[in-house]
Design a protein around this motif. Structure first.
Motif, mmCIF file in Angstrom:
data_model
loop_
_atom_site.group_PDB
_atom_site.id
_atom_site.type_symbol
_atom_site.label_atom_id
_atom_site.label_comp_id
_atom_site.label_asym_id
_atom_site.label_seq_id
_atom_site.Cartn_x
_atom_site.Cartn_y
_atom_site.Cartn_z
ATOM 1 N N VAL A 158 0.902 -1.166 -0.179
ATOM 2 C CA VAL A 158 0.021 -0.012 -0.235
ATOM 3 C C VAL A 158 0.712 1.101 -0.069
ATOM 4 N N LEU A 159 2.286 1.462 0.566
ATOM 5 C CA LEU A 159 3.087 2.335 0.593
ATOM 6 C C LEU A 159 3.449 2.768 -0.608
ATOM 7 N N VAL A 160 3.658 1.683 -1.435
ATOM 8 C CA VAL A 160 4.186 1.845 -2.861
ATOM 9 C C VAL A 160 2.904 2.424 -3.759
ATOM 10 N N GLU A 161 1.740 2.094 -3.321
ATOM 11 C CA GLU A 161 0.538 2.477 -4.168
ATOM 12 C C GLU A 161 0.128 3.763 -3.812
ATOM 13 N N TYR A 162 0.551 4.069 -2.528
ATOM 14 C CA TYR A 162 0.322 5.568 -2.135
ATOM 15 C C TYR A 162 1.251 6.625 -2.774
ATOM 16 N N ILE A 238 0.031 -10.210 -8.700
ATOM 17 C CA ILE A 238 -1.143 -10.055 -8.123
ATOM 18 C C ILE A 238 -1.327 -8.552 -7.562
ATOM 19 N N MET A 239 -0.118 -8.047 -6.805
ATOM 20 C CA MET A 239 -0.082 -6.901 -6.410
ATOM 21 C C MET A 239 -0.021 -5.884 -7.523
ATOM 22 N N ALA A 240 0.410 -6.225 -8.540
ATOM 23 C CA ALA A 240 0.338 -5.163 -9.746
ATOM 24 C C ALA A 240 -1.264 -5.048 -10.085
ATOM 25 N N MET A 241 -1.915 -6.270 -10.388
ATOM 26 C CA MET A 241 -3.291 -6.039 -10.911
ATOM 27 C C MET A 241 -4.203 -5.419 -9.879
ATOM 28 N N ASP A 242 -4.007 -5.808 -8.385
ATOM 29 C CA ASP A 242 -4.772 -5.215 -7.446
ATOM 30 C C ASP A 242 -4.461 -3.408 -7.436
ATOM 31 N N ALA A 243 -3.230 -3.211 -7.333
ATOM 32 C CA ALA A 243 -2.719 -1.705 -7.448
ATOM 33 C C ALA A 243 -3.495 -1.025 -8.716
ATOM 34 N N TRP A 244 -3.458 -1.301 -9.880
ATOM 35 C CA TRP A 244 -3.828 -0.850 -10.965
ATOM 36 C C TRP A 244 -5.288 -0.856 -10.873
ATOM 37 N N THR A 245 -6.190 -1.482 -10.053
ATOM 38 C CA THR A 245 -7.566 -1.275 -9.698
ATOM 39 C C THR A 245 -7.801 -0.356 -8.690
ATOM 40 N N PHE A 246 -7.086 -0.230 -7.781
ATOM 41 C CA PHE A 246 -7.421 0.665 -6.749
ATOM 42 C C PHE A 246 -6.582 1.979 -6.572
ATOM 43 N N ILE A 247 -5.314 2.100 -7.251
ATOM 44 C CA ILE A 247 -4.926 3.207 -6.982
ATOM 45 C C ILE A 247 -5.468 4.423 -7.195
ATOM 46 N N PRO A 248 -6.524 4.567 -8.219
ATOM 47 C CA PRO A 248 -7.378 5.547 -8.798
ATOM 48 C C PRO A 248 -8.301 6.080 -7.432
ATOM 49 N N LEU A 249 -8.483 5.043 -6.380
ATOM 50 C CA LEU A 249 -9.175 5.513 -5.375
ATOM 51 C C LEU A 249 -8.590 6.457 -4.471
ATOM 52 N N MET A 250 -7.285 6.054 -4.189
ATOM 53 C CA MET A 250 -6.278 6.902 -3.390
ATOM 54 C C MET A 250 -6.064 8.225 -4.130
ATOM 55 N N MET A 297 -5.371 4.195 5.270
ATOM 56 C CA MET A 297 -6.125 3.237 5.846
ATOM 57 C C MET A 297 -7.261 2.729 5.218
ATOM 58 N N ILE A 298 -8.068 3.474 4.456
ATOM 59 C CA ILE A 298 -9.171 2.924 3.469
ATOM 60 C C ILE A 298 -8.470 1.871 2.755
ATOM 61 N N ARG A 299 -7.246 2.274 2.039
ATOM 62 C CA ARG A 299 -6.831 1.304 1.151
ATOM 63 C C ARG A 299 -6.151 -0.096 1.944
ATOM 64 N N ILE A 300 -5.865 0.184 2.904
ATOM 65 C CA ILE A 300 -5.791 -1.104 3.966
ATOM 66 C C ILE A 300 -6.803 -2.032 4.085
ATOM 67 N N ILE A 301 -7.962 -1.280 4.454
ATOM 68 C CA ILE A 301 -9.215 -2.071 4.717
ATOM 69 C C ILE A 301 -9.405 -2.850 3.189
ATOM 70 N N PHE A 302 -9.533 -2.141 2.081
ATOM 71 C CA PHE A 302 -9.644 -2.977 0.862
ATOM 72 C C PHE A 302 -8.549 -3.911 0.936
ATOM 73 N N LYS A 303 -7.330 -3.795 0.945
ATOM 74 C CA LYS A 303 -6.349 -4.830 0.931
ATOM 75 C C LYS A 303 -6.612 -5.784 1.557
ATOM 76 N N LEU A 304 -6.747 -5.770 2.789
ATOM 77 C CA LEU A 304 -7.023 -6.875 3.729
ATOM 78 C C LEU A 304 -8.299 -7.983 3.360
ATOM 79 N N LYS A 305 -9.115 -7.328 2.409
ATOM 80 C CA LYS A 305 -10.265 -8.225 2.023
ATOM 81 C C LYS A 305 -9.905 -8.717 0.372
ATOM 82 N N ILE A 306 -8.477 -8.728 0.045
ATOM 83 C CA ILE A 306 -8.441 -9.157 -1.283
ATOM 84 C C ILE A 306 -8.336 -10.438 -1.485
#
Length: 376
Positions: A158-162, A238-250, A297-306
């Motif tokens: 998440v830190l890299v995504e941030y 897997i991290m790259a695909m998940d990051a591509w999906t949710f980086i726009p949210l942050m 924090m919101i991104r971590i919550i989403f990440k914990l549900k991956i």
């Protein structure tokens, strides 16, 4: 003589609360006791019947729902009888409280009960209490602990995504040509579901034989561009695909924080001769810390549900390298039909999430206060 303006300034002193007769209060107590008796009696019969201790019980949990509704009516009525007008005011809040109890508290209690049972849907014995056997199985389960270890890496990503999201937010906040167009384009991945991303990217573009990404890697000299056979490469994919999906949210949250910054402060820093880096590090970054912590924090919550991308692309492989706790629990339910053990894993994971998020919020709050004092 008492000042009339002082009296009118506090209207609640003009009307004394209406006294409730003692007989009405006793009736309210009887109604409440009757409601509790119906609810607890129905619950006791249902529990004893489910445990096999009595044989004349209910076939399902529907009578308990009716008993809960009867208790809710009795509870509300007793509030009006015992407290008068104050009880009538409480009725406006009571439906929300009862709904939360029915939709949150009861499932948690029921799940806690299921967590200490041996309940396999593929077995003929049905559900039976097994004490701490599920806890012992969890402590000796290497795949569950491997999934927990993977969650540490997923959370740290998440830190890299941030950092990427902050860079994109700064870019879209600057005066560039086509800024509105790029804002829409960068939000497109957020409009896709993780299932669609897993099939579109993981199963199609990164497919080893015909995928365009694999063909490009092969053209660049990679003889066997398999993204999901090597453990670390599969995890990074897997991290790259998940990051591509949710980086726009942050990104959109940070962009909103940047646009809310006072322009006077930025202009003052520019007039004082601060460079672009100094303006960012000394002005922009400290002022956006609250929204940054919220976004993380919101991104971590989403990440914990991956789970969606992992289930569709790798199913936790190779050898559990990409497994998350959620995907592992899902397979316990789907593949092994082990409801009792899967529920215990979910309950333990819920406790870990609550504890971890609470600690992170406390640490972030203390660091934010300390950072503000140092800057002052």
């Amino acid at each position: 003589m008492q000042d009339a303006s002082a009296i009118s300034a506090d209207p609640k002193d003009l009307v004394a609360p209406e006294p409730v007769p003692a007989a009405r209060q006793r009736l309210g107590q009887l109604v409440l006791i009757a409601g509790w008796a119906v609810l607890l009696g129905t619950l006791a019969v249902q529990v004893l019947s489910s445990a096999g201790l009595i044989y004349k019980g209910f076939d399902n949990w529907r009578p308990l729902v009716y008993a809960y509704l009867a208790w809710a009516v009795a509870f509300g009525w007793s509030q009006v009888l015992r407290r008068g007008n104050e009880g009538s005011k409480a009725l406006f809040v009571l439906p929300a409280v009862l709904f939360i109890a029915a939709m949150v508290i009861f499932p948690l209690v029921f799940g806690l009960y299921i967590a200490f049972t041996d309940w396999n849907l593929s077995a003929f014995e049905g559900r039976k209490f097994n004490g701490l056997d599920n806890v012992r199985q969890m402590l000796a389960d290497p795949f569950y602990w491997n999934a927990l270890a993977n969650m540490i890496w997923y959370t740290l990503s998440v830190l890299v995504e941030y950092a990427i999201a902050f860079g994109l937010a700064l870019l879209l906040n600057s005066q560039i040509r086509g800024r509105k167009f790029f804002r829409v384009v960068f939000l497109l991945p957020l409009m896709l579901s993780p299932v669609a991303v897993s099939w579109m990217v993981g199963k199609s573009m990164m497919e080893i034989r015909f995928g365009p990404v694999a063909n490009l890697a092969r053209w660049l000299g990679w003889e066997n561009p398999s993204f999901f056979t090597d453990p670390w490469l599969a995890k990074l994919s897997i991290m790259a695909m998940d990051a591509w999906t949710f980086i726009p949210l942050m990104m959109i949250m940070l962009l909103a924080g940047l646009q809310a910054l006072p322009r006077e402060v930025l202009e003052a820093a520019r007039v004082d001769g601060a460079s672009a880096w100094q303006s960012f590090w000394k002005v922009v970054f400290p002022l956006t810390l609250p929204v940054s912590i919220t976004a993380i924090m919101i991104r971590i919550i989403f990440k914990l549900k991956i789970a969606d991308i992992i289930i569709n692309v790798t199913s936790g492989g190779p050898g559990g390298a990409t497994d998350s706790v959620t995907s592992f629990i899902y397979r316990e339910y789907r593949d092994r039909s082990n409801v009792g053990y899967g529920t215990l894993l979910a309950m333990v994971y819920l406790v870990l999430i609550v504890v971890a998020l609470t600690l992170m919020l406390n640490i972030a709050g203390r660091w934010l206060r300390g950072y503000g004092q140092e800057e002052a």
